[in-house]
Design a protein around this motif. Structure first.
Motif, PDB file in Angstrom:
ATOM      1  N   PRO A  75       0.818  -1.213   0.000  1.00 15.83           N
ATOM      2  CA  PRO A  75       0.000   0.000   0.000  1.00 15.83           C
ATOM      3  C   PRO A  75       0.852   1.264   0.000  1.00 15.83           C
ATOM      4  O   PRO A  75       1.920   1.299   0.603  1.00 15.83           O
ATOM      5  CB  PRO A  75      -0.797  -0.117   1.300  1.00 15.83           C
ATOM      6  CG  PRO A  75      -0.810  -1.554   1.621  1.00 15.83           C
ATOM      7  CD  PRO A  75       0.465  -2.121   1.080  1.00 15.83           C
ATOM      8  N   SER A 175     -16.728  -2.038  16.834  1.00 15.03           N
ATOM      9  CA  SER A 175     -17.496  -2.293  15.621  1.00 15.03           C
ATOM     10  C   SER A 175     -18.701  -3.167  15.952  1.00 15.03           C
ATOM     11  O   SER A 175     -18.567  -4.182  16.630  1.00 15.03           O
ATOM     12  CB  SER A 175     -16.614  -2.999  14.598  1.00 15.03           C
ATOM     13  OG  SER A 175     -17.415  -3.749  13.737  1.00 15.03           O
ATOM     14  N   PRO A 176     -19.896  -2.779  15.471  1.00 11.44           N
ATOM     15  CA  PRO A 176     -21.081  -3.580  15.772  1.00 11.44           C
ATOM     16  C   PRO A 176     -21.067  -4.960  15.100  1.00 11.44           C
ATOM     17  O   PRO A 176     -21.794  -5.854  15.510  1.00 11.44           O
ATOM     18  CB  PRO A 176     -22.237  -2.731  15.225  1.00 11.44           C
ATOM     19  CG  PRO A 176     -21.609  -1.855  14.192  1.00 11.44           C
ATOM     20  CD  PRO A 176     -20.212  -1.606  14.655  1.00 11.44           C
ATOM     21  N   THR A 177     -20.244  -5.132  14.067  1.00 10.90           N
ATOM     22  CA  THR A 177     -20.214  -6.434  13.402  1.00 10.90           C
ATOM     23  C   THR A 177     -19.385  -7.442  14.182  1.00 10.90           C
ATOM     24  O   THR A 177     -19.474  -8.638  13.935  1.00 10.90           O
ATOM     25  CB  THR A 177     -19.595  -6.325  12.001  1.00 10.90           C
ATOM     26  OG1 THR A 177     -18.255  -5.858  12.140  1.00 10.90           O
ATOM     27  CG2 THR A 177     -20.356  -5.362  11.120  1.00 10.90           C
ATOM     28  N   ARG A 179     -16.289  -7.901  13.874  1.00  7.50           N
ATOM     29  CA  ARG A 179     -15.185  -8.436  13.068  1.00  7.50           C
ATOM     30  C   ARG A 179     -13.882  -7.758  13.487  1.00  7.50           C
ATOM     31  O   ARG A 179     -13.194  -7.132  12.684  1.00  7.50           O
ATOM     32  CB  ARG A 179     -15.461  -8.211  11.591  1.00  7.50           C
ATOM     33  CG  ARG A 179     -16.660  -9.007  11.096  1.00  7.50           C
ATOM     34  CD  ARG A 179     -17.018  -8.648   9.677  1.00  7.50           C
ATOM     35  NE  ARG A 179     -15.941  -8.924   8.746  1.00  7.50           N
ATOM     36  CZ  ARG A 179     -15.701 -10.115   8.219  1.00  7.50           C
ATOM     37  NH1 ARG A 179     -16.445 -11.139   8.556  1.00  7.50           N
ATOM     38  NH2 ARG A 179     -14.725 -10.300   7.375  1.00  7.50           N
ATOM     39  N   SER A 261     -11.880  -8.199   9.941  1.00  2.81           N
ATOM     40  CA  SER A 261     -11.820  -7.178   8.897  1.00  2.81           C
ATOM     41  C   SER A 261     -10.426  -6.589   8.963  1.00  2.81           C
ATOM     42  O   SER A 261     -10.100  -5.883   9.906  1.00  2.81           O
ATOM     43  CB  SER A 261     -12.840  -6.072   9.149  1.00  2.81           C
ATOM     44  OG  SER A 261     -14.122  -6.505   8.827  1.00  2.81           O
ATOM     45  N   PRO A 262      -9.575  -6.891   7.977  1.00  5.26           N
ATOM     46  CA  PRO A 262      -8.160  -6.532   8.136  1.00  5.26           C
ATOM     47  C   PRO A 262      -7.875  -5.050   7.984  1.00  5.26           C
ATOM     48  O   PRO A 262      -8.625  -4.301   7.368  1.00  5.26           O
ATOM     49  CB  PRO A 262      -7.481  -7.335   7.022  1.00  5.26           C
ATOM     50  CG  PRO A 262      -8.533  -7.514   5.997  1.00  5.26           C
ATOM     51  CD  PRO A 262      -9.833  -7.602   6.723  1.00  5.26           C
ATOM     52  N   LEU A 264      -4.087  -2.259   8.580  1.00  7.46           N
ATOM     53  CA  LEU A 264      -2.658  -2.261   8.892  1.00  7.46           C
ATOM     54  C   LEU A 264      -2.331  -1.063   9.752  1.00  7.46           C
ATOM     55  O   LEU A 264      -2.145   0.048   9.251  1.00  7.46           O
ATOM     56  CB  LEU A 264      -1.835  -2.207   7.606  1.00  7.46           C
ATOM     57  CG  LEU A 264      -1.886  -3.434   6.696  1.00  7.46           C
ATOM     58  CD1 LEU A 264      -1.337  -3.096   5.330  1.00  7.46           C
ATOM     59  CD2 LEU A 264      -1.119  -4.577   7.304  1.00  7.46           C
ATOM     60  N   SER A 273     -12.902  -2.661  14.000  1.00  6.13           N
ATOM     61  CA  SER A 273     -12.500  -3.455  12.843  1.00  6.13           C
ATOM     62  C   SER A 273     -11.624  -2.611  11.922  1.00  6.13           C
ATOM     63  O   SER A 273     -11.548  -1.398  12.050  1.00  6.13           O
ATOM     64  CB  SER A 273     -13.729  -3.936  12.100  1.00  6.13           C
ATOM     65  OG  SER A 273     -14.503  -2.827  11.722  1.00  6.13           O
ATOM     66  N   GLY A 274     -10.965  -3.309  10.997  1.00  6.10           N
ATOM     67  CA  GLY A 274     -10.123  -2.619  10.028  1.00  6.10           C
ATOM     68  C   GLY A 274      -8.871  -2.026  10.636  1.00  6.10           C
ATOM     69  O   GLY A 274      -8.338  -1.039  10.139  1.00  6.10           O
ATOM     70  N   SER A 285      -5.015 -13.939   2.038  1.00  5.12           N
ATOM     71  CA  SER A 285      -5.940 -13.020   1.387  1.00  5.12           C
ATOM     72  C   SER A 285      -5.349 -12.424   0.107  1.00  5.12           C
ATOM     73  O   SER A 285      -6.054 -12.222  -0.875  1.00  5.12           O
ATOM     74  CB  SER A 285      -6.324 -11.930   2.383  1.00  5.12           C
ATOM     75  OG  SER A 285      -6.575 -10.724   1.742  1.00  5.12           O
ATOM     76  N   ARG A 286      -4.052 -12.168   0.121  1.00  2.66           N
ATOM     77  CA  ARG A 286      -3.437 -11.479  -1.009  1.00  2.66           C
ATOM     78  C   ARG A 286      -2.898 -12.419  -2.078  1.00  2.66           C
ATOM     79  O   ARG A 286      -2.730 -12.030  -3.228  1.00  2.66           O
ATOM     80  CB  ARG A 286      -2.286 -10.582  -0.523  1.00  2.66           C
ATOM     81  CG  ARG A 286      -2.753  -9.385   0.256  1.00  2.66           C
ATOM     82  CD  ARG A 286      -3.525  -8.439  -0.656  1.00  2.66           C
ATOM     83  NE  ARG A 286      -4.526  -7.685   0.054  1.00  2.66           N
ATOM     84  CZ  ARG A 286      -4.288  -6.583   0.722  1.00  2.66           C
ATOM     85  NH1 ARG A 286      -3.077  -6.125   0.802  1.00  2.66           N
ATOM     86  NH2 ARG A 286      -5.260  -5.946   1.322  1.00  2.66           N
TER      87      ARG A 286
END
Lengths: 330, 374
Positions: A75, A175-177, A179, A261-262, A264, A273-274, A285-286
């Motif tokens: 990135p 996060s409400p999810t 993840r 939920s990834p 960096l 998340s994230g 994943s990549r």
């Protein structure tokens, strides 16, 4: 251990001299080579993996920032390979250590219950269930985490964050999810639970009966007996069990990939998340769409994981070796 | 890499056999005239034998499985291997000449065409659109089945600046909808995908003030937020989270999930296969290319009536010249089948793609006919 092994050794030598049978000696020699070969094979495989990682990761080490960004799919916000690997290592360690912190006390509790509290019948049933838990494939844990667990704990994390923010004035995001890293760590904890439990149970069962009875005879309650006799004896065993579990948590891919939920970053917002991802999940994943230098970059992150795992195991060995003399065994 | 080399060896071995067979049987038949649905295709069907390899975009994978199955049923002696290693790998493979054809989520660039000249003849490789998939903006709001959204609003939702569903920006275009105060949870793809590349391309083209990121297969890292791998992953999160919204292959949207109608020109257009195909037809071809290169520059800002511009167009990359006769004949037959009305129908029912228009089908067929062999 070595002292108890040595007396039978001369006895084993004598019959060999007496018989001087060629077949016996021949097979002995062959078996010696087989076992030596097996040992060497292990080292060879390890060396091959290390060599592969280093050779394939090398282009990623030497590539410039521009190249890493364009061909390596690093990135844009990261200027170097180290900058990219850093948050990955951080996420991996944070997830694994959290899982270990949650799983170890529970595992020791289960192990003690099986070895010292439960009736024999119940103990064997629980032991069986724990072993069964170890046999569940990680992808199943992942599915369970995605469809059931993350939804349940997501609400809990939001509530938890609200409470923390209200009481401490902290800025905890959730996060409400569900993840998030916290969820992934809990699932990892469930996954490493059986490993730590199984090894700890075996160690606790080996506590010398004399020590336990001595403690009880001195008027100790059962808890005091466990504290003074069982736990000191089992300490190094529990540590190596925890390290085994840590090894599994570090390399776990599928469950983390599915649940998290990834992102960096070097963030301690474990309920959001994230924010984090782990090395293994990131590679999985990549990899499907990676080619050329992008694969080399992923292999370089794999090398980092390899080094971490190696370091964890060596640390565990060192701790166990250091503690050995204090354990109740001697 | 290893896999491609191996496949190419099979291709060559297979073609060596086929060349021998062709030399014996082909005296009367000109493979250049091979046209799907005519008498020649029947005789070609008898001739097509061997193993052929393709590689590339994973977006075409499920459609490709259906295509190879139905094509294989018609040509029992043909074995087709498609390695869904990603668009980049497909472009590399066709450049290196290790595959018969490749799949790619974008057309070749000018310099890439030049690079393919070594194995694909002086005109290089051509990009032929064979797989069009509308990308839906799907959300989970019980009781709300459709929402009108402008490109700016969509960009703000995915950039994280619109926080709740009753935001004035959303309410302004949906006067009749009862919008809840639920938090907006944007969900993006965590893996590298053509869906993300096309979606971010759409946002960058139509909402440049809000969406300042470059179009890319990887969602911008600095936005953060929810994400999941693969289409099934993101739609899974949306299904289980109230207020979640994602962009996903339209075929993956199930019951209970609402989809957005996107503002195109002055009207709001919901995704339909026809609207997606219309957006492709309304777009110009890349300039300065060979007449048979069908690289579309999808016009995201199109105002054409009834066009839905959030589409993923995936291409078959074919050589303009095949030195190997069997491979060339195979590509003409197979890609011809893919781009035919029948092939498009198969992928529409099996993979949920939007069939390309009959006009475009004709263009692809003409391009395939222009491929030279030998």
């Amino acid at each position: 251990m070595t002292t108890t092994d040595s007396p039978p050794a001369p006895a084993a030598v004598r019959p060999r001299q007496r018989r001087s049978g060629d077949t016996e000696r021949g097979f002995s020699r062959v078996f010696r080579w087989i076992s030596t070969g097996a040992g060497a094979l292990l080292l060879g495989v390890l060396a091959a993996v290390a060599l592969f990682l280093i050779v394939r990761a090398f282009p990623a080490f030497t590539a410039g920032a521009e190249q890493l960004h364009d061909a390596g799919k690093v990135p844009g916000s990261f200027g170097s390979l180290l900058g990219y690997v850093g948050p990955l290592v951080f996420g991996t360690l944070l997830a694994s250590v959290l899982a270990l912190v949650v799983a170890t006390p529970i595992s020791v509790g289960i192990a003690l219950f099986i070895s010292h509290y439960a009736p024999r019948r119940l103990a064997s049933i629980i032991g069986y269930v724990v072993d069964l838990l170890a046999a569940i494939p990680s992808v199943v844990f992942g599915l369970w985490g995605v469809y059931v667990f993350s939804g349940l704990v997501g609400d809990l994390w939001v509530w938890f964050a609200d409470v923390l923010n209200l009481i401490l004035g902290a800025n905890v995001e959730a996060s409400p999810t569900g993840r998030s890293l916290a969820t992934a760590s809990l699932v990892l904890a469930v996954m490493i639970l059986p490993i730590i439990t199984a090894v700890s149970r075996e160690v606790f069962l080996q506590t010398p009966k004399l020590h336990e009875e001595a403690a009880l005879a001195l008027g100790a309650t059962r808890w005091e007996m466990i504290r003074t006799a069982v736990l000191p004896f089992g300490r190094s065993g529990v540590i190596s069990a925890a390290m085994l579990g840590l090894g599994r948590a570090l390399g776990e891919t599928m469950a983390v990939l599915m649940i998290l939920s990834p992102g960096l970053s070097y963030s301690f917002q474990i309920f959001d998340s994230g924010r984090h991802t782990t090395i293994a999940a990131n590679i999985a994943s990549r990899f499907p769409e990676a080619n050329g230098l992008a694969i080399d970059v992923l292999i370089a992150t794999g090398l980092a994981l390899f080094v971490i795992t190696l370091a964890v195991n060596m640390l565990a060995r060192w701790i166990v070796a250091r503690r050995k003399e204090f354990s109740g065994a001697n | 890499m290893e896999r491609h080399v191996k496949l190419s060896r099979f291709t060559r071995a297979g073609s060596a056999v086929t060349v021998g067979v062709l030399a014996l049987t082909l005296a009367a038949c000109n493979p250049d005239a091979a046209e799907p649905g005519t008498e020649t295709s029947e005789s070609a069907a008898a001739e097509l034998t061997g193993e052929f390899a393709g590689a590339g975009a994973s977006s075409q994978e499920s459609a490709m499985a259906a295509w190879t199955a139905t094509f294989g049923a018609q040509h029992p002696d043909v074995t087709i291997n498609y390695a869904a290693d990603g668009s980049g790998a497909g472009r590399e493979a066709i450049t290196a000449g290790t595959v018969a054809w490749a799949g790619s989520d974008r057309a070749l660039k000018d310099e890439e065409i030049t690079e393919t000249a070594e194995y694909c003849g002086p005109d290089g490789a051509w990009s032929l659109p064979v797989y069009v998939s509308p990308i839906a903006v799907a959300f989970n709001l019980p009781g709300v089945e459709t929402l009108n959204l402008t490109p700016d609003t969509v960009a703000k939702i995915f950039a994280g600046t619109i926080k709740t569903w009753n935001d004035p920006a959303i309410a302004a275009d949906n006067p009749d909808a009862t919008l809840p105060t639920t938090a907006v949870v944007p969900v993006h793809r965590s893996d590298d995908s053509g869906t993300t590349e096309n979606f971010t391309d759409y946002l960058a083209a139509t909402a440049p003030d809000v969406w300042t990121w470059e179009p890319d297969g990887v969602f911008p890292e600095d936005i953060g937020g929810e994400s999941a791998g693969q289409s099934s992953g993101v739609i899974g999160v949306v299904e289980s989270t109230e207020g979640a919204v994602t962009y996903v292959d339209a075929s993956k949207v199930g019951a209970g999930i609402g989809t957005a109608a996107i503002k195109v020109g002055e009207e709001f257009v919901a995704y339909t296969p026809e609207a997606a195909a219309a957006a492709v037809d309304a777009s110009p071809l890349a300039e300065g290319r060979h007449e048979h290169d069908l690289s579309y520059e999808i016009d995201r800002t199109t105002t054409a009536s009834g066009a839905y511009p959030i589409v993923l167009v995936s291409y078959a990359l074919v050589c303009s010249n095949y030195s190997d006769e069997a491979t060339g004949t195979f590509v003409k037959e197979f890609v011809g089948y893919i781009a035919s009305a029948e092939g498009q129908e198969v992928s529409a029912s099996e993979a949920g793609s939007a069939p390309i228009s009959s006009d475009l089908q004709g263009k692809v067929a003409a391009a395939l006919e222009a491929i030279t062999v030998g």
